[in-house]
Design a protein around this motif. Structure first.
Motif, PDB file in Angstrom:
ATOM      1  N   GLN A 222       0.820  -1.209   0.000  1.00  0.00           N
ATOM      2  CA  GLN A 222       0.000   0.000   0.000  1.00  0.00           C
ATOM      3  C   GLN A 222       0.857   1.263   0.000  1.00  0.00           C
ATOM      4  N   TYR A 223       1.968   1.223   0.724  1.00  0.00           N
ATOM      5  CA  TYR A 223       2.830   2.402   0.696  1.00  0.00           C
ATOM      6  C   TYR A 223       3.465   2.573  -0.685  1.00  0.00           C
ATOM      7  N   GLY A 224       3.738   1.453  -1.354  1.00  0.00           N
ATOM      8  CA  GLY A 224       4.222   1.532  -2.730  1.00  0.00           C
ATOM      9  C   GLY A 224       3.196   2.193  -3.632  1.00  0.00           C
ATOM     10  N   PHE A 225       1.931   1.829  -3.446  1.00  0.00           N
ATOM     11  CA  PHE A 225       0.860   2.495  -4.193  1.00  0.00           C
ATOM     12  C   PHE A 225       0.878   3.996  -3.894  1.00  0.00           C
ATOM     13  N   GLY A 226       1.008   4.316  -2.602  1.00  0.00           N
ATOM     14  CA  GLY A 226       1.003   5.713  -2.198  1.00  0.00           C
ATOM     15  C   GLY A 226       2.174   6.485  -2.774  1.00  0.00           C
ATOM     16  N   TYR A 227       3.332   5.823  -2.845  1.00  0.00           N
ATOM     17  CA  TYR A 227       4.508   6.472  -3.413  1.00  0.00           C
ATOM     18  C   TYR A 227       4.282   6.784  -4.894  1.00  0.00           C
ATOM     19  N   MET A 228       3.729   5.819  -5.646  1.00  0.00           N
ATOM     20  CA  MET A 228       3.459   6.059  -7.055  1.00  0.00           C
ATOM     21  C   MET A 228       2.447   7.190  -7.229  1.00  0.00           C
ATOM     22  N   ALA A 229       1.412   7.193  -6.382  1.00  0.00           N
ATOM     23  CA  ALA A 229       0.390   8.240  -6.473  1.00  0.00           C
ATOM     24  C   ALA A 229       0.996   9.608  -6.179  1.00  0.00           C
ATOM     25  N   ARG A 230       1.891   9.663  -5.202  1.00  0.00           N
ATOM     26  CA  ARG A 230       2.528  10.937  -4.871  1.00  0.00           C
ATOM     27  C   ARG A 230       3.365  11.462  -6.041  1.00  0.00           C
TER      28      ARG A 230
ATOM     29  N   THR B 158      -7.965   4.767  -3.354  1.00  0.00           N
ATOM     30  CA  THR B 158      -8.450   4.775  -1.981  1.00  0.00           C
ATOM     31  C   THR B 158      -7.457   5.492  -1.065  1.00  0.00           C
ATOM     32  N   GLN B 159      -7.632   5.289   0.252  1.00  0.00           N
ATOM     33  CA  GLN B 159      -6.762   5.945   1.221  1.00  0.00           C
ATOM     34  C   GLN B 159      -5.308   5.528   1.076  1.00  0.00           C
ATOM     35  N   ALA B 160      -5.046   4.332   0.552  1.00  0.00           N
ATOM     36  CA  ALA B 160      -3.663   3.885   0.369  1.00  0.00           C
ATOM     37  C   ALA B 160      -2.886   4.845  -0.525  1.00  0.00           C
TER      38      ALA B 160
ATOM     39  N   ILE C  55     -10.312  15.114  -0.613  1.00  0.00           N
ATOM     40  CA  ILE C  55     -11.331  14.122  -0.291  1.00  0.00           C
ATOM     41  C   ILE C  55     -10.713  12.736  -0.469  1.00  0.00           C
ATOM     42  N   ILE C  56     -10.894  11.897   0.542  1.00  0.00           N
ATOM     43  CA  ILE C  56     -10.467  10.502   0.487  1.00  0.00           C
ATOM     44  C   ILE C  56     -11.709   9.635   0.367  1.00  0.00           C
ATOM     45  N   SER C  57     -11.733   8.724  -0.598  1.00  0.00           N
ATOM     46  CA  SER C  57     -12.829   7.756  -0.678  1.00  0.00           C
ATOM     47  C   SER C  57     -12.264   6.352  -0.533  1.00  0.00           C
ATOM     48  N   LEU C  58     -13.048   5.456   0.071  1.00  0.00           N
ATOM     49  CA  LEU C  58     -12.526   4.120   0.378  1.00  0.00           C
ATOM     50  C   LEU C  58     -13.655   3.114   0.546  1.00  0.00           C
ATOM     51  N   ASP C  59     -13.287   1.850   0.369  1.00  0.00           N
ATOM     52  CA  ASP C  59     -14.252   0.771   0.585  1.00  0.00           C
ATOM     53  C   ASP C  59     -14.017   0.049   1.906  1.00  0.00           C
ATOM     54  N   MET C  60     -12.763   0.040   2.404  1.00  0.00           N
ATOM     55  CA  MET C  60     -12.438  -0.710   3.610  1.00  0.00           C
ATOM     56  C   MET C  60     -11.216  -0.099   4.279  1.00  0.00           C
TER      57      MET C  60
ATOM     58  N   TYR D  48      -1.589   3.462  11.595  1.00  0.00           N
ATOM     59  CA  TYR D  48      -0.982   4.724  12.026  1.00  0.00           C
ATOM     60  C   TYR D  48      -1.061   5.778  10.920  1.00  0.00           C
ATOM     61  N   LEU D  49      -0.655   5.410   9.702  1.00  0.00           N
ATOM     62  CA  LEU D  49      -0.657   6.387   8.616  1.00  0.00           C
ATOM     63  C   LEU D  49      -2.069   6.703   8.144  1.00  0.00           C
ATOM     64  N   GLU D  50      -2.949   5.697   8.147  1.00  0.00           N
ATOM     65  CA  GLU D  50      -4.340   5.965   7.762  1.00  0.00           C
ATOM     66  C   GLU D  50      -4.972   6.994   8.689  1.00  0.00           C
ATOM     67  N   LYS D  51      -4.695   6.886   9.973  1.00  0.00           N
ATOM     68  CA  LYS D  51      -5.258   7.851  10.919  1.00  0.00           C
ATOM     69  C   LYS D  51      -4.834   9.268  10.554  1.00  0.00           C
ATOM     70  N   GLN D  52      -3.573   9.440  10.185  1.00  0.00           N
ATOM     71  CA  GLN D  52      -3.103  10.765   9.783  1.00  0.00           C
ATOM     72  C   GLN D  52      -3.784  11.231   8.499  1.00  0.00           C
ATOM     73  N   VAL D  53      -4.001  10.293   7.577  1.00  0.00           N
ATOM     74  CA  VAL D  53      -4.696  10.637   6.328  1.00  0.00           C
ATOM     75  C   VAL D  53      -6.113  11.125   6.631  1.00  0.00           C
ATOM     76  N   TYR D  54      -6.849  10.382   7.469  1.00  0.00           N
ATOM     77  CA  TYR D  54      -8.225  10.763   7.790  1.00  0.00           C
ATOM     78  C   TYR D  54      -8.271  12.086   8.545  1.00  0.00           C
ATOM     79  N   GLU D  55      -7.316  12.310   9.429  1.00  0.00           N
ATOM     80  CA  GLU D  55      -7.280  13.565  10.185  1.00  0.00           C
ATOM     81  C   GLU D  55      -6.976  14.755   9.282  1.00  0.00           C
ATOM     82  N   THR D  56      -6.147  14.540   8.277  1.00  0.00           N
ATOM     83  CA  THR D  56      -5.735  15.630   7.395  1.00  0.00           C
ATOM     84  C   THR D  56      -6.762  15.916   6.306  1.00  0.00           C
ATOM     85  N   ALA D  57      -7.500  14.902   5.888  1.00  0.00           N
ATOM     86  CA  ALA D  57      -8.476  15.066   4.806  1.00  0.00           C
ATOM     87  C   ALA D  57      -9.554  16.073   5.188  1.00  0.00           C
ATOM     88  N   ALA D  58     -10.037  16.795   4.191  1.00  0.00           N
ATOM     89  CA  ALA D  58     -11.175  17.688   4.411  1.00  0.00           C
ATOM     90  C   ALA D  58     -12.461  16.886   4.556  1.00  0.00           C
ATOM     91  N   LYS D  59     -12.539  15.742   3.855  1.00  0.00           N
ATOM     92  CA  LYS D  59     -13.721  14.889   3.909  1.00  0.00           C
ATOM     93  C   LYS D  59     -13.309  13.460   3.620  1.00  0.00           C
TER      94      LYS D  59
END
Length: 391
Positions: free
Chosen positions: A77-85, A104-106, A121-126, A149-160
């Motif tokens: 998932q972090y690899g996915f996130g790195y590519m997305a970044r 998704t959030q990943a 905005i973050i959208s996710l299924d699970m 741990y990282l998902e919590k930061q993502v949700y806290e930072t997201a506007a929605k």
């Protein structure tokens, strides 16, 4: 709202691919809100490919992989996130954007700094918390701690935060301590103009059972195949759409591989079926259920995760416990012996799909969130919204 577009980056496999295709179609043809949608893994540079490959390296032990002891779920998932970044940074250098969307959030795990500079905005299924309960032994849920741990930061930072189900929403709120006002359910939808109930009169002979699941074993395909061969193989056909190699040569078992959503062959299978069955053992959401409902089919599914939010027991289908082959055989037999029951359930399922899982109206709700977000943030974002691209 701002005339600047939204940058949307989406996962590109299985149900997420379908979601992205429908999302792209909506924002291209129906939306007043401009949006540029990209798959997270497109336009990759060679260094990005190498780094992602290193993130996803496997330890050659199946049990360790299945129990996530190698932290592979986090690494992938972090690899996915790195590519997305990397993709986001390139696009932000080329175009001025008003907001971000990650599905998704990943995909947002490596982009917290970008999210702090552009409303997101973050959208996710699970969530990872949900995944940890279904993918590994309870004593090994700690292996999902980095994701958590990282998902919590993502949700806290997201506007929605937009979830595909109520059960996912409750996980974001309860497992990550996120303000409920920030988290909204917007169900995914199907294209109801293309997926339509069959006009063929019931009953059909032979009775046609449809299963669609890439991972045959996790989706309960073996349970269905065993029940079929033991109880009704002489009077029904079983149509299996899967990516898994299956060793079965029964003349009434038909196996299809590499069929993608909304293709003519895919649509034909739904329209010719009498019932849809997927007794899955683990499921984040289950796109195929709302597709089958749109096709006017009764459904037999398992009582897991978000599935009861789609299928109502004894109304639009039957819900069983995972692995309960006796209950599966009982309900399948009831539908074969009573075609009018299946027809009535399928009619109600189509109505639910029209009311609850309409892609067009559900994307309108998502669009309204983007409009509200960019309007409320416009004054503070227009001065320096793109400096993050140069960091």
């Amino acid at each position: 709202m701002s005339s600047l577009p939204i940058l949307s980056i989406v996962e590109s496999y299985l149900g997420h691919r379908t979601y992205g295709d429908l999302l792209r179609n909506y924002f291209s043809n129906h939306s007043a809100c401009p949006a540029d949608l990209y798959w997270y893994n497109e336009d990759r540079t060679l260094p990005t490919r190498i780094i992602n490959r290193l993130f996803s390296l496997c330890i050659p032990n199946r049990w360790i992989q299945e129990q996530n002891l190698d932290l592979r779920w986090f690494r992938i998932q972090y690899g996915f996130g790195y590519m997305a970044r990397q993709l986001a940074l390139r696009k932000l250098k080329q175009t001025r954007y008003a907001a971000l969307h990650f599905h998704t959030q990943a995909l947002a795990l490596a982009s917290l700094d970008l999210m702090k500079k552009l409303p997101t905005i973050i959208s996710l299924d699970m969530t990872a918390a949900q995944a940890s309960t279904i993918k590994t032994h309870p004593n090994l849920r700690w292996t999902y701690s980095p994701n958590w741990y990282l998902e919590k930061q993502v949700y806290e930072t997201a506007a929605k935060v937009v979830t595909f189900s109520q059960v996912a929403r409750q996980s974001v709120i309860n497992d990550y301590d996120i303000n409920p006002d920030k988290v909204q359910v917007i169900y995914p939808g199907v294209d109801l103009t293309r997926i339509t109930p069959s006009e063929t009169s019931f009953p059909q002979t032979p009775y046609r059972i449809l299963f669609v699941g890439g991972d045959f074993h996790r989706k309960g395909g073996q349970d269905l195949l065993t029940v079929f061969l033991q109880t009704c193989a002489d009077q029904a056909e079983l149509h299996l759409v899967t990516q898994t190699d299956i060793d079965c040569c029964h003349p009434n078992v038909h196996i299809y591989r590499n069929i993608t959503a909304y293709t003519p062959e895919w649509l034909t299978l739904y329209r010719q079926a009498n019932v849809f069955i997927m007794p899955t053992c683990a499921e984040p959401f289950g796109w195929v259920f709302i597709e089958a409902m749109a096709a006017g089919l009764p459904i037999i599914a398992t009582r897991l995760s978000a599935i009861p939010e789609m299928v109502t027991h004894n109304d639009t289908g039957f819900l069983i416990e995972p692995g309960d082959r006796a209950a599966l055989a009982q309900h399948l037999r009831a539908l074969i012996d009573n075609p009018s029951l299946g027809r009535a359930m399928g009619t109600r399922a189509r109505t639910v799909a029209e009311q609850k899982f309409n892609a067009h109206t559900n994307f309108q709700t998502l669009e309204s969130l983007f409009i509200k977000l960019t309007t409320s943030k416009l004054d503070t974002q227009l001065d320096t919204p793109y400096s993050c691209a140069m960091d």
